[in-house]
Design an enzyme around this catalytic site. Sequence first.
Site, PDB file in Angstrom:
ATOM      1  N   SER A  14       0.835  -1.212   0.000  1.00 23.90           N
ATOM      2  CA  SER A  14       0.000   0.000   0.000  1.00 23.90           C
ATOM      3  C   SER A  14       0.864   1.254   0.000  1.00 23.90           C
ATOM      4  O   SER A  14       1.519   1.593   0.986  1.00 23.90           O
ATOM      5  CB  SER A  14      -0.938   0.004   1.210  1.00 23.90           C
ATOM      6  N   HIS A  39      -1.180  -1.506  -4.030  1.00 20.70           N
ATOM      7  CA  HIS A  39      -2.484  -1.047  -3.536  1.00 20.70           C
ATOM      8  C   HIS A  39      -2.460   0.477  -3.440  1.00 20.70           C
ATOM      9  O   HIS A  39      -1.559   1.060  -2.841  1.00 20.70           O
ATOM     10  CB  HIS A  39      -2.728  -1.679  -2.163  1.00 20.70           C
ATOM     11  N   ASP A  41      -4.634   3.821  -2.329  1.00 18.16           N
ATOM     12  CA  ASP A  41      -5.769   4.311  -1.550  1.00 18.16           C
ATOM     13  C   ASP A  41      -6.174   5.700  -1.992  1.00 18.16           C
ATOM     14  O   ASP A  41      -5.428   6.664  -1.785  1.00 18.16           O
ATOM     15  CB  ASP A  41      -5.386   4.361  -0.068  1.00 18.16           C
ATOM     16  N   MET A  43      -8.610   8.788  -1.391  1.00 17.75           N
ATOM     17  CA  MET A  43      -9.453   9.340  -0.323  1.00 17.75           C
ATOM     18  C   MET A  43      -9.891  10.746  -0.702  1.00 17.75           C
ATOM     19  O   MET A  43      -9.079  11.534  -1.205  1.00 17.75           O
ATOM     20  CB  MET A  43      -8.668   9.404   0.983  1.00 17.75           C
ATOM     21  N   HIS A  72      -8.228   1.304  -4.430  1.00 22.70           N
ATOM     22  CA  HIS A  72      -9.239   1.269  -3.369  1.00 22.70           C
ATOM     23  C   HIS A  72      -9.842   2.666  -3.232  1.00 22.70           C
ATOM     24  O   HIS A  72      -9.193   3.576  -2.728  1.00 22.70           O
ATOM     25  CB  HIS A  72      -8.537   0.812  -2.076  1.00 22.70           C
ATOM     26  N   MET A  74     -11.939   5.168  -1.531  1.00 24.04           N
ATOM     27  CA  MET A  74     -12.654   5.558  -0.309  1.00 24.04           C
ATOM     28  C   MET A  74     -13.251   6.922  -0.583  1.00 24.04           C
ATOM     29  O   MET A  74     -12.814   7.953  -0.047  1.00 24.04           O
ATOM     30  CB  MET A  74     -11.669   5.589   0.871  1.00 24.04           C
ATOM     31  N   MET A 143     -12.191  -4.414   5.552  1.00 21.47           N
ATOM     32  CA  MET A 143     -11.361  -3.435   6.267  1.00 21.47           C
ATOM     33  C   MET A 143     -11.112  -3.935   7.685  1.00 21.47           C
ATOM     34  O   MET A 143     -12.059  -4.301   8.394  1.00 21.47           O
ATOM     35  CB  MET A 143     -12.061  -2.073   6.345  1.00 21.47           C
ATOM     36  N   ASP A 181      -7.338  -5.374   4.798  1.00 22.75           N
ATOM     37  CA  ASP A 181      -6.688  -4.085   4.617  1.00 22.75           C
ATOM     38  C   ASP A 181      -6.724  -3.283   5.910  1.00 22.75           C
ATOM     39  O   ASP A 181      -7.801  -2.937   6.408  1.00 22.75           O
ATOM     40  CB  ASP A 181      -7.409  -3.315   3.491  1.00 22.75           C
TER      41      ASP A 181
END
Length: 223
Positions: A14, A39, A41, A43, A72, A74, A143, A181
């Site tokens: 990540s 990975h 993220d 956001m 991913h 979010m 999660m 995760d």
Amino acid sequence: MTKNDFLKPKIAASILAADFGHMADQARQAQDAGAEWLHLDVMDGHFVPNISFGPDMVAALRKAVTIPLDVHLMISHPDRYARAFVEAGADNLTVHLEAPHNVDKTISLIRGMGCKCGLAINPATLADKALPYLREIDLMLVMTVNPGFGGQNFMVDCLEKVRVFREAINRDVIPCELEVDGGVNLDTIGPSARAGANVFVCGTSIFRQNIRESVTALRQKLA
Ligand code: DX5
Ligand code: ZN
């Protein structure tokens, strides 16, 4: 992807925990160390109380590594942004069950673009809410921290949901990856694997020390 590839254990490094001044270099180091996936993220400061990066970072890292990009989201309204992330080079695009959007439509949209689609659930969300989608998705993300920040402690209670999904996936022979995760490290990767996860997102436990040594040590716990 071969027929049973979705069962193989994979380490997803990540990038949120990497040095943002040296993203491409750190991503390549993770790949060279043997991480199967990267990975990413995303956001939005709305669905979660933090802001990370958008499609341009995905495009930049697409040029840096050859391993699959596990993106991913979010974010609220992931359907509005899905195309931009697929065009940027996402191999898997994971959206949250709790975000405001029509989950069925978003899954169809993402898969319709030829991208694998994942569904993520927060620690407070029951497995029952996601079980009906298992046949429609390529990846189930459980999660194990509240989303928004790296470096949090693993919530061991969430492994009960991993067991529920593993049982359903195996019973009905569903070709779905099962990913954990948040807070995955040398102490928690083994219990996650024994609960049935096959993809392990690791941020702090890879990028905050020697990348090669940490990927090797995490892998040994999966042996
Ligand atoms: C948290 C993110 C995670 C995060 C994990 O909201 O979804 O992917 O990067 O970081 P660590 O491994 O540090 O808990
Ligand atoms: Zn993540």
